[in-house]
Write a protein that holds these residues in place. Structure first.
Motif, mmCIF file in Angstrom:
data_model
loop_
_atom_site.group_PDB
_atom_site.id
_atom_site.type_symbol
_atom_site.label_atom_id
_atom_site.label_comp_id
_atom_site.label_asym_id
_atom_site.label_seq_id
_atom_site.Cartn_x
_atom_site.Cartn_y
_atom_site.Cartn_z
ATOM 1 N N ILE A 1 1.151 26.137 35.015
ATOM 2 C CA ILE A 1 2.501 25.969 35.570
ATOM 3 C C ILE A 1 3.421 27.096 35.109
ATOM 4 C CG2 ILE A 1 4.542 24.476 35.613
ATOM 5 C CD1 ILE A 1 2.550 22.103 35.212
ATOM 6 N N GLN A 2 3.336 27.434 33.814
ATOM 7 C CA GLN A 2 4.188 28.504 33.287
ATOM 8 C C GLN A 2 3.880 29.839 33.946
ATOM 9 O OE1 GLN A 2 5.656 28.864 29.346
ATOM 10 N NE2 GLN A 2 4.512 27.088 28.615
ATOM 11 N N SER A 3 2.621 30.105 34.184
ATOM 12 C CA SER A 3 2.229 31.344 34.847
ATOM 13 C C SER A 3 2.840 31.416 36.251
ATOM 14 C CB SER A 3 0.699 31.421 34.945
ATOM 15 O OG SER A 3 0.299 32.572 35.647
ATOM 16 N N ASN A 4 2.842 30.290 36.943
ATOM 17 C CA ASN A 4 3.438 30.242 38.282
ATOM 18 C C ASN A 4 4.942 30.469 38.220
ATOM 19 O OD1 ASN A 4 3.157 29.306 41.294
ATOM 20 N ND2 ASN A 4 4.834 28.099 40.465
ATOM 21 N N LEU A 5 5.577 29.927 37.173
ATOM 22 C CA LEU A 5 7.023 30.110 37.033
ATOM 23 C C LEU A 5 7.379 31.579 36.819
ATOM 24 C CD1 LEU A 5 7.970 27.084 34.743
ATOM 25 C CD2 LEU A 5 8.574 27.382 37.143
ATOM 26 N N LEU A 6 6.523 32.293 36.125
ATOM 27 C CA LEU A 6 6.793 33.698 35.813
ATOM 28 C C LEU A 6 6.502 34.628 36.983
ATOM 29 C CD1 LEU A 6 5.368 33.875 32.173
ATOM 30 C CD2 LEU A 6 7.768 33.967 32.844
ATOM 31 N N THR A 7 5.359 34.450 37.621
ATOM 32 C CA THR A 7 4.951 35.410 38.651
ATOM 33 C C THR A 7 4.465 34.770 39.948
ATOM 34 O OG1 THR A 7 2.703 35.485 37.734
ATOM 35 C CG2 THR A 7 4.281 37.116 36.907
ATOM 36 N N GLY A 8 4.355 33.449 39.983
ATOM 37 C CA GLY A 8 3.806 32.790 41.161
ATOM 38 C C GLY A 8 4.827 32.483 42.232
ATOM 39 N N ASP A 9 4.376 31.786 43.268
ATOM 40 C CA ASP A 9 5.265 31.454 44.389
ATOM 41 C C ASP A 9 5.028 30.048 44.915
ATOM 42 O OD1 ASP A 9 2.789 31.733 45.558
ATOM 43 O OD2 ASP A 9 3.417 33.147 47.110
ATOM 44 N N LYS A 10 4.516 29.155 44.046
ATOM 45 C CA LYS A 10 4.177 27.805 44.484
ATOM 46 C C LYS A 10 5.161 26.759 43.958
ATOM 47 C CE LYS A 10 0.324 29.198 46.437
ATOM 48 N NZ LYS A 10 0.465 30.638 46.171
ATOM 49 N N GLY A 11 5.383 25.733 44.784
ATOM 50 C CA GLY A 11 6.212 24.609 44.386
ATOM 51 C C GLY A 11 5.359 23.499 43.799
ATOM 52 N N THR A 12 6.002 22.410 43.405
ATOM 53 C CA THR A 12 5.303 21.336 42.700
ATOM 54 C C THR A 12 4.190 20.693 43.517
ATOM 55 O OG1 THR A 12 7.020 19.793 43.434
ATOM 56 C CG2 THR A 12 7.286 20.766 41.255
ATOM 57 N N PHE A 13 4.381 20.519 44.818
ATOM 58 C CA PHE A 13 3.377 19.831 45.624
ATOM 59 C C PHE A 13 2.065 20.618 45.684
ATOM 60 C CE2 PHE A 13 7.427 18.206 47.364
ATOM 61 C CZ PHE A 13 7.236 16.855 47.094
ATOM 62 N N VAL A 14 2.141 21.918 45.822
ATOM 63 C CA VAL A 14 0.929 22.746 45.851
ATOM 64 C C VAL A 14 0.301 22.807 44.457
ATOM 65 C CG1 VAL A 14 0.062 25.103 46.143
ATOM 66 C CG2 VAL A 14 1.582 24.119 47.853
ATOM 67 N N LEU A 15 1.127 22.886 43.424
ATOM 68 C CA LEU A 15 0.600 22.915 42.059
ATOM 69 C C LEU A 15 -0.140 21.620 41.736
ATOM 70 C CD1 LEU A 15 3.528 24.584 40.064
ATOM 71 C CD2 LEU A 15 1.340 25.603 40.704
ATOM 72 N N LYS A 16 0.411 20.502 42.166
ATOM 73 C CA LYS A 16 -0.264 19.213 41.965
ATOM 74 C C LYS A 16 -1.649 19.239 42.598
ATOM 75 C CE LYS A 16 3.823 16.206 41.927
ATOM 76 N NZ LYS A 16 4.552 15.165 42.692
ATOM 77 N N GLN A 17 -1.699 19.749 43.803
ATOM 78 C CA GLN A 17 -2.965 19.798 44.542
ATOM 79 C C GLN A 17 -3.982 20.694 43.830
ATOM 80 O OE1 GLN A 17 -2.987 21.927 48.352
ATOM 81 N NE2 GLN A 17 -4.117 20.228 49.262
ATOM 82 N N LYS A 18 -3.544 21.862 43.405
ATOM 83 C CA LYS A 18 -4.452 22.805 42.751
ATOM 84 C C LYS A 18 -4.958 22.267 41.415
ATOM 85 C CE LYS A 18 -2.857 27.129 44.827
ATOM 86 N NZ LYS A 18 -4.185 27.485 45.373
ATOM 87 N N LEU A 19 -4.073 21.685 40.624
ATOM 88 C CA LEU A 19 -4.478 21.137 39.320
ATOM 89 C C LEU A 19 -5.374 19.915 39.491
ATOM 90 C CD1 LEU A 19 -1.109 21.536 37.384
ATOM 91 C CD2 LEU A 19 -3.245 22.757 36.925
ATOM 92 N N SER A 20 -5.101 19.121 40.505
ATOM 93 C CA SER A 20 -5.934 17.952 40.786
ATOM 94 C C SER A 20 -7.344 18.390 41.174
ATOM 95 C CB SER A 20 -5.320 17.125 41.915
ATOM 96 O OG SER A 20 -6.108 15.994 42.197
ATOM 97 N N GLN A 21 -7.450 19.458 41.953
ATOM 98 C CA GLN A 21 -8.757 19.984 42.352
ATOM 99 C C GLN A 21 -9.555 20.471 41.146
ATOM 100 O OE1 GLN A 21 -7.627 22.986 45.197
ATOM 101 N NE2 GLN A 21 -7.505 21.529 46.910
ATOM 102 N N LYS A 22 -8.858 20.847 40.090
ATOM 103 C CA LYS A 22 -9.523 21.297 38.868
ATOM 104 C C LYS A 22 -9.869 20.130 37.943
ATOM 105 C CE LYS A 22 -7.523 25.934 38.877
ATOM 106 N NZ LYS A 22 -8.793 26.676 38.810
ATOM 107 N N GLY A 23 -9.611 18.916 38.429
ATOM 108 C CA GLY A 23 -10.018 17.733 37.688
ATOM 109 C C GLY A 23 -9.023 17.208 36.678
ATOM 110 N N ILE A 24 -7.819 17.726 36.673
ATOM 111 C CA ILE A 24 -6.813 17.264 35.708
ATOM 112 C C ILE A 24 -6.177 15.978 36.232
ATOM 113 C CG2 ILE A 24 -4.634 17.843 34.562
ATOM 114 C CD1 ILE A 24 -5.490 20.739 34.611
#
Length: 258
Positions: free
Chosen positions: A113-136
């Motif tokens: 999440i911190q990496s996205n805040l610094l240089t990324g372009d994703k909002g919470t809904f996409v981050l939820k999806q990506k982290l969920s896909q990684k099994g978190i």
């Protein structure tokens, strides 16, 4: 039974016994059981050596996988499964790696999440999806996301979108384009709307007129082949409205054009 040979074979060691049994073990296994040539071992000890050797091999594989970058529990589990490590051994390896803090899903989520805040372009809904896909777990994801404010990310992305589309779209279409792009990147409608309102948009009426007449020329070539009079005017009005042009501007342009 007696150990007759311990020979290094690339990353593993070949252990041979006087009853012709052979097995591959890790260096950790040799150290753990203090194995040496000529050593007498029992059948029970052999079983313990075999189990530990599998665990040690699985752990070494996992550490190799983790040496390149931080990974989640699921990613390590999937990697070990691909290398035919037994499920019960995988569980032991994962438990050990968690205790030693080699694997930490909460820390992974926070860093992601911190990496996205610094240089990324994703909002919470996409981050939820990506982290969920990684099994978190959803609980960890929600708790970590609540710690951060995505306002700056939304504004940064909206500014890039403005640079990309300003001067190429009418005002309403520009707004719709930016809002939809932000929503697609995982920002809520409220976040997208707020970010858009912070943009410094220069209204260039002359440019807007040029865009309108350019689009009108394009639509006229398309519809004038099939329609005329009132039908043509209606078709042109609808086509231009879909492109985001204001009805009063369309009406004014059509009066001059037709």
């Amino acid at each position: 039974m007696k150990i007759t040979k311990i020979e290094k074979k690339k990353r593993l060691y070949l252990l041979e016994l006087d009853d012709s049994k052979k097995l591959y073990i890790t260096e950790d296994t040799i150290v753990h059981f203090m194995l040496s040539k000529g050593m007498e071992i029992t059948e029970q000890e052999l079983k313990e050596i075999q189990v530990y050797a599998q665990f040690s091999y699985g752990k070494n594989l996992a550490l190799y996988h983790l040496s390149f970058k931080q990974r989640t529990t699921k990613e390590v589990k999937d990697y070990l499964t691909q290398h035919d490590i037994q499920p019960d051994i995988i569980s032991q390896v994962l438990d050990a790696l968690k205790k030693e803090n080699w694997i930490n899903d909460r820390k992974y989520a926070n860093s992601f999440i911190q990496s996205n805040l610094l240089t990324g372009d994703k909002g919470t809904f996409v981050l939820k999806q990506k982290l969920s896909q990684k099994g978190i777990s959803s609980t960890i994801i929600e708790e970590e996301l609540r710690q951060f404010d995505f306002t700056e990310v939304a504004e940064r992305v909206s500014e890039k979108l403005l640079k990309k589309y300003q001067g190429k779209l009418p005002s309403k279409a520009l707004q719709d384009k930016i809002l939809q792009a932000l929503i697609n990147k995982g920002f809520s409608y409220g976040q997208a709307k707020e970010a858009f309102h912070h943009l410094d948009i220069e209204e260039d009426q002359e440019n807007q007129q040029e865009l309108l007449y350019k689009e009108l020329d394009k639509q006229y070539r398309k519809y004038s082949k099939k329609y005329e009079g009132y039908d043509l005017k209606q078709r042109l009005t609808q086509a231009l409205a879909r492109k985001g042009y204001d009805f009063s501007d369309i009406a004014s342009a059509l009066r001059e054009y037709l």
